[in-house]
Design an enzyme around this catalytic site. Sequence first.
Site, PDB file in Angstrom:
ATOM      1  N   ASN A 398       0.815  -1.146  -0.116  1.00 58.40           N
ATOM      2  CA  ASN A 398      -0.062   0.142   0.108  1.00 58.40           C
ATOM      3  C   ASN A 398       0.912   1.300   0.054  1.00 58.40           C
ATOM      4  OD1 ASN A 398      -1.990   1.925   0.496  1.00 58.40           O
ATOM      5  ND2 ASN A 398      -3.161   0.802   1.538  1.00 58.40           N
ATOM      6  N   ASP A 399       1.414   1.486   1.119  1.00 60.49           N
ATOM      7  CA  ASP A 399       2.244   2.897   1.373  1.00 60.49           C
ATOM      8  C   ASP A 399       3.353   2.991   0.283  1.00 60.49           C
ATOM      9  OD1 ASP A 399       0.484   3.798   3.312  1.00 60.49           O
ATOM     10  OD2 ASP A 399       1.480   2.740   4.863  1.00 60.49           O
ATOM     11  N   VAL A 400       3.960   1.675   0.166  1.00 60.47           N
ATOM     12  CA  VAL A 400       5.206   1.810  -0.811  1.00 60.47           C
ATOM     13  C   VAL A 400       5.092   1.822  -2.317  1.00 60.47           C
ATOM     14  CG1 VAL A 400       6.465   0.424   0.655  1.00 60.47           C
ATOM     15  CG2 VAL A 400       5.229  -0.805  -0.949  1.00 60.47           C
TER      16      VAL A 400
END
Length: 472
Positions: A398-400
């Site tokens: 997700n964040d990456v």
Amino acid sequence: MSDFLPPSIQAILPDLIQLVYLVATGIFIVGIKRLGSPATARSGNQLAALGMFIGVVVTLFDQQIITYEYIIAGIVFGAAIGAYAAKKVEMTAMPEMVAIFNGFGGGASAVVAWGEFTRFEASAIATQDLVTIGLSILIGSITFTGSFIAFGKLKGFISGNPITFPGHNIFNGLLTVGTLGLVGWLTYDPTSQLIFWLLFGIALLLGILTVIPIGGADMPVVISLLNSYSGIAASMAGFVINNNLLIISGALVGAAGLILTNIMCKAMNRSLGNVLFGAFGGDGGSGAGPAADTDKTVRETTPDDVALQCAYSDRVVVVPGYGLAVAQAQHVLKEVVDKLEKRGVEVKYGIHPVAGRMPGHMNVLLAEADVPYDQLYDMEQINPEFKSTDVVLVIGANDVVNPVAKTEPGSPIYGMPIMNVDEAERTIVFKRSLSPGFAGIDNPLFYKESNQMFFGDAKKTLQSLAKSLDDV
């Protein structure tokens, strides 16, 4: 035990012991070096274990610190626990196990210092030894309780959200200064039991208060830092008992942990101070299905559609994340990739430095599924290739892969190096829901025209994809 040796051997025994310690140290260094590549990591770990075993055995001949029977019992008992854990602990629980190892390492160093402090008359202990005893207790105790707080956050019985109170950082700063003052006081007056136990107790409390305000998004950095702490504590314990092997091996672990911590911070474009004191990130929420904002459009896909797109692509890149580990879907993913490769599709894996919950988590997870090492590409290697990639399968990340890290200066992850999956012709995100990641922010990639969402448990969706590939 050395009494049974010939006098000629006894005369040179101290030099032989130091020579063997030097050999063990060399083995440690080679082992750590080999840990730098997935292809040699297993042999590196085995070499490091051999070095430690040599160190334990040679200790039998050194200074008669403990009885022979207890050392053998410790080796057998510890090896049994280690073998059981290695077989039973799942890959998803590997970060938690590393946290426990760090905690026990720090705790053991503190106990060694405690034992040495009580072994002699306090007034007979040299000043420099009192300093190292105090620092070993301080660092070891912080590592012990801090690691178990990290374990709780990773396991889920302690909230992954930052837990703070007004003036938390100031209070922690005062405690740190206070404990250093107590180390000095203990050095000045080693006969004071009150000061000794105050140092022990406040250090344990400081470990809790240091880690509890750190959010789940920063657990990879915390694990690396605590690993460094455990090495520094071991090195301090080596000074306490005058053991060169412990000094050097602890310093190696401490330095390696600090280097890895620095790499993790750079991978998230964060300073270590911001990680420790910024109260960033959290649980990331949870959900069971798509729940898009009313102003945003999500394009949901099906197994058959994904199978068609992948089967007729020239190049596919897989970007794994913690969701892959949670679903234990690495073996099914390998099955899907094998089927694509049989169709002539070129498949690569792109690994972000902080994907998962500890450094190298994705590499180890994929290695368990026998993914070839030459198919694993670091972020810097794979990012230039996304523009020429037909399909990117984002599985549990997700964040990456969140493009706001490049486009929104006000975002908490702005400036963080990410996988540039949004540059590919098509992205397909395998995810349980639209819930945010550990950073706690929405991901606009989910709503791009070039993106499709494949909702569900990663293992089940990959199984359905594998089945659909058979019918294409």
